[in-house]
Design a protein around this motif. Sequence first.
Motif, PDB file in Angstrom:
ATOM      1  N   GLY A 115      -1.771  -4.199   2.205  1.00 41.92           N
ATOM      2  CA  GLY A 115      -2.386  -5.043   3.154  1.00 41.92           C
ATOM      3  C   GLY A 115      -3.703  -4.421   3.718  1.00 41.92           C
ATOM      4  O   GLY A 115      -4.290  -5.496   4.509  1.00 41.92           O
TER       5      GLY A 115
ATOM      6  N   SER B 109      -1.181  -0.109   4.709  1.00 45.08           N
ATOM      7  CA  SER B 109      -0.763  -0.972   5.366  1.00 45.08           C
ATOM      8  C   SER B 109      -0.642  -1.218   6.408  1.00 45.08           C
ATOM      9  O   SER B 109       0.237  -0.517   6.621  1.00 45.08           O
TER      10      SER B 109
ATOM     11  N   PHE C 295       0.283 -12.342  10.290  1.00 41.60           N
ATOM     12  CA  PHE C 295      -0.072 -13.293   8.929  1.00 41.60           C
ATOM     13  C   PHE C 295      -1.004 -15.248   8.800  1.00 41.60           C
ATOM     14  O   PHE C 295      -0.932 -15.824   7.707  1.00 41.60           O
TER      15      PHE C 295
ATOM     16  N   THR D 285      -3.447 -16.228   1.121  1.00 42.12           N
ATOM     17  CA  THR D 285      -3.486 -15.417  -0.158  1.00 42.12           C
ATOM     18  C   THR D 285      -2.141 -15.032  -0.678  1.00 42.12           C
ATOM     19  O   THR D 285      -2.128 -14.713  -2.147  1.00 42.12           O
TER      20      THR D 285
ATOM     21  N   GLY E  28      -7.399  -5.972   3.584  1.00 39.75           N
ATOM     22  CA  GLY E  28      -7.401  -7.105   4.140  1.00 39.75           C
ATOM     23  C   GLY E  28      -8.951  -6.850   5.458  1.00 39.75           C
ATOM     24  O   GLY E  28      -9.375  -7.532   6.195  1.00 39.75           O
TER      25      GLY E  28
ATOM     26  N   SER F 175      -5.710 -16.628   6.058  1.00 37.21           N
ATOM     27  CA  SER F 175      -4.680 -16.006   6.569  1.00 37.21           C
ATOM     28  C   SER F 175      -4.241 -15.340   5.768  1.00 37.21           C
ATOM     29  O   SER F 175      -4.210 -15.174   4.534  1.00 37.21           O
ATOM     30  N   TRP F 176      -3.347 -14.107   5.729  1.00 33.64           N
ATOM     31  CA  TRP F 176      -1.631 -13.614   5.151  1.00 33.64           C
ATOM     32  C   TRP F 176      -1.356 -14.537   3.930  1.00 33.64           C
ATOM     33  O   TRP F 176      -1.570 -14.274   2.920  1.00 33.64           O
TER      34      TRP F 176
END
Length: 227
Positions: free
Chosen positions: A68, A8, A159, A104, A71, A100-101
Amino acid sequence: MRLILLHSPLVGPACWGEVPAELGARGYDAQVLALPPWDQVARPFYPALAAAVAQGIEADDVLVVHSGAGGLAAPVAALAEGRLAAVVFVDAILPHPGRSWFETASAPLGEALRAAATNDRLPPWDQWFPPGAIAGLTPEGPLREAFLGELGPAPLAFFDEPAPALDVPPSLGWSYLRLSKAYEAEAGEARRLGRPTLRLELSHLAMMTHPEEVVSSLVQLVRRAPR
């Protein structure tokens, strides 16, 4: 066939623990690929990080993404231009094209992280949790120290940045290995989409504490990948 193990963006390559050695003991070629530090990553972040990964991809590699790093799977696959044989998501988020993160994540987590940001940077990942939480997921000794030593602040802008409008190509097989209940929704979505899915009742950092079990499941999924 070679397995490329990707961590990540919030942690470092030490999160894979003894998994590379265990894969090697079973006859698999495995390489841990380290993402560049944030101060060497230009905006937009997703394309820059994906390019750093894709340049190390060779024909018939299997990309194994944790947390992560999920993504990044779609943009890496696009930049690899057909060189990838498969992708395995390990307790990882799934591609989220155009989102975007933060979009989510749960609203409470997003609010807490924004409140914790200093100078437009989020605190190191271990500080996202109560004291001692990460220590409880990692083994005592040098491996834990190496893992913690790789953590650092991350740019808030990452993010907030929408992921590229890409998904894993339909022609590229992918599978899912769930390590912890926190990623049950992702495992359920993989199963719904008809992707090979395995579940272990361990923890998010089980690669560091249970490498044999993780590798056994990982090998099963790699063997089922289309050729």
